[in-house]
Motif scaffolding. Sequence first.
Motif, PDB file in Angstrom:
ATOM      1  N   GLY A  95      67.211 -46.855 -25.746  1.00 22.14           N
ATOM      2  CA  GLY A  95      67.751 -47.020 -27.098  1.00 22.14           C
ATOM      3  C   GLY A  95      68.043 -48.448 -27.481  1.00 22.14           C
ATOM      4  N   LEU A  96      67.292 -49.410 -26.946  1.00 17.87           N
ATOM      5  CA  LEU A  96      67.511 -50.831 -27.244  1.00 17.87           C
ATOM      6  C   LEU A  96      66.880 -51.162 -28.599  1.00 17.87           C
ATOM      7  N   ARG A  97      67.676 -51.815 -29.500  1.00 21.97           N
ATOM      8  CA  ARG A  97      67.233 -51.973 -30.883  1.00 21.97           C
ATOM      9  C   ARG A  97      67.125 -53.430 -31.356  1.00 21.97           C
ATOM     10  N   SER A  98      67.285 -54.370 -30.434  1.00 21.41           N
ATOM     11  CA  SER A  98      67.198 -55.781 -30.848  1.00 21.41           C
ATOM     12  C   SER A  98      66.771 -56.631 -29.664  1.00 21.41           C
ATOM     13  N   ALA A  99      66.351 -57.867 -29.976  1.00 16.00           N
ATOM     14  CA  ALA A  99      65.938 -58.798 -28.923  1.00 16.00           C
ATOM     15  C   ALA A  99      67.109 -59.103 -27.995  1.00 16.00           C
ATOM     16  N   ALA A 100      68.303 -59.227 -28.555  1.00 19.35           N
ATOM     17  CA  ALA A 100      69.468 -59.532 -27.722  1.00 19.35           C
ATOM     18  C   ALA A 100      69.749 -58.399 -26.739  1.00 19.35           C
ATOM     19  N   GLU A 101      69.625 -57.159 -27.215  1.00 11.62           N
ATOM     20  CA  GLU A 101      69.863 -56.017 -26.327  1.00 11.62           C
ATOM     21  C   GLU A 101      68.813 -55.960 -25.220  1.00 11.62           C
TER      22      GLU A 101
END
Length: 730
Positions: A95-101
């Motif tokens: 469920g990772l939704r961004s580059a930072a995550e």
Amino acid sequence: MTDTTTWDRAAGQEPRRALVGDLLRQAREAGRTSLTAPEGRRVAEAYGIPTPAEGLAECSDEAVALAARIGYPVALKIVSPDVLHKTEAGGVRVGLRSAAEVRGAFTSIVQNVRAYAPHARILGIQVQQMVPAGQEVIVGAVTDPTFGKVVAFGLGGVLVEVLRDVTFRLAPVSAQEAASMLDGIRAAEVLKGVRGAPAVDRAALVDLVVAVSQLAADFPEIAEVDLNPVFAAADGAMAADVRVLLSTTDAVPRRRYSREEILTAMRRLMRPRSVAVIGASDARGKIGNSVMRNLVDGGFPGEIHPVNPKADDILGRKAYRSVTDVPGDVDVAVFAVPARFVPGALEEVGRRGIPNAVLIPSGFAETGEEALQEQVVEIAERYGVRVLGPNIYGYYSTWQDLCATFCTPYDVKGPVALTSQSGGIGMAILGFARSTRTGVSAIVGLGNKSDVDEDDLLTWFGEDPNTACVAMHLEDLKDGRAFVEAARATVPRKPIVVLKAGRTGAGARAAGSHTGALAGDDAVYDDILRQAGVIRAPGLREMLEYARALPVLPAPRGDNVVIITGAGGSGVLLSDAVVDNGLQLMTIPDDLDAAFRAHIPPFGAAGNPVDITGGEPPATYEATIRLGLADPRVHALVLGYWHTIVTPPMVFAELTARVVAEFRERGVEKPVVASLAGDTEVEDACRHLFEHGVVAYPYTTELPVAVLGAKYRWARAAGLLPGRDGGVRR
């Protein structure tokens, strides 16, 4: 839907196999016992197994770039040949939704795995498309020690470990068999959509099961395939995780005989013209004396040759110093000598050209003497001798008046063939047959099964005109696929009943995947025996009763079962038993309901069960039974009798037998079973009914219906009725 035959015709078949074969070879050469996740994905692609878009990242920047290309949300999973259970190692983030995550997850996963397995090789992080929501199921394959490659299907995710709702089939499977797996789990209704959820794409799941089964069948070096979870939605199915485990050893092929070779050997074993008894004796109490007496007193019409170097004459027959001295052709050599003398005597049997050796003595593998048993097998194979035993009570072939055993004789000829792996069970079989006067065609002990086993005997009994039903007690099968092959050839003509001892999942304890852990010995046996059309008995009594009763009952020609009872209480219990055994209570049509009501008192009850009440005279029983037999919409009758002075037990038995016989003379044959409740007189009544074609039992409502259920299961397996599963999984 894809059938297994389409795989062999599909374009690109050989390139696909070459690609997968190269991946497996490279992994084994590297000393690995599993494929990495990217390798598993390539295998899945080769076999048309849908998987999410993904890529391998060796650093966090590559992970971010891959996530952007695949599209958010994504999942990250560790890729390491040394970490099989990724979640346990902290090697999965979803469920990772961004580059930072993604960057944070990459670092966290590496740290978790280093702490979990400091020496694990980390090849990178798999960046994977998040799979669309759907019902989680598991599809897999495992190498079973008895049946070889089997394919599994069931509910997936965490539910697979909690509910263990999984079904198995021999691999490869056809599309029809794969569809039966979807319907074979207890939670099958979930796949059809519940509480507003859409039904899953059955065609996609069927294709997936077929593909996995073919993959496992194509490559013996694959030990397990595990797709878990698979997300099944209304418009397809996708495997979120693919695990492929490799075998560390190569299977040793078992010696196989052709059907013609088996029938030739079994014919001479079961219909011998000449028998030699090695170790024959004049001394009472010795096994060699008991075998000789049973052969002689049993009236065996062929030649009986005692072999004993210390005797000239045994029971009036010339004795020979060696089996090599026996004149003429000999079909069977029965061994009644201590285990240590068996190899030398078997050498002589082989040189003499005798095709069958029956080894009664114990003292082989069952006592830890595996080397001695292996020596016996080597000698037998060298000379082409088929060996029954060792460690057995012998065998009976009643239609040949052959009693080659040290146990008590038995001579009631009939249609039932019985085998047992255990001597104690063999004696129970003998005692049951005697007490019930069950006619048998053969009783055979198998013991250690060093050579001849269930599939050899089943091949013979399937062709034997004197055998109408086969019942087998077994603790294991040496070659499950050979047994299934023999069963499939036999079931269309006659039922097979099996009592499988050892309901244990111990064989799954060391499994390396969810599929392997679910493949407990009994679970696989249960499903594959059903796949082969075999009737599995839950206990010894049931096995014996099924074997005794199935030849008595005619095959049903439809599903409608009607209960006619003289007691409301037994009617309820009989109804429960009908449902428990997967049978169908008929919805009584209005005209038939009115016809039944015309014969029962106002306080009785029509419908189904038909309750005629306990105080009714014989005429009421007869009239209602006639109605059930005469109406073509009724396909089977279950009778519940309650002991009364108005209609005594034997009166009920005689009228029922008479009416059933009358209809059979007219060509109307329907299975009729009866439960009799009352004083001890009902026992004689049941015996009378059994002797006249009605399966009847005293003091039980469950057993007669269980027998009827077994007959229905066979009729479906034999193709005599539509293919709905005729039995409930127990």
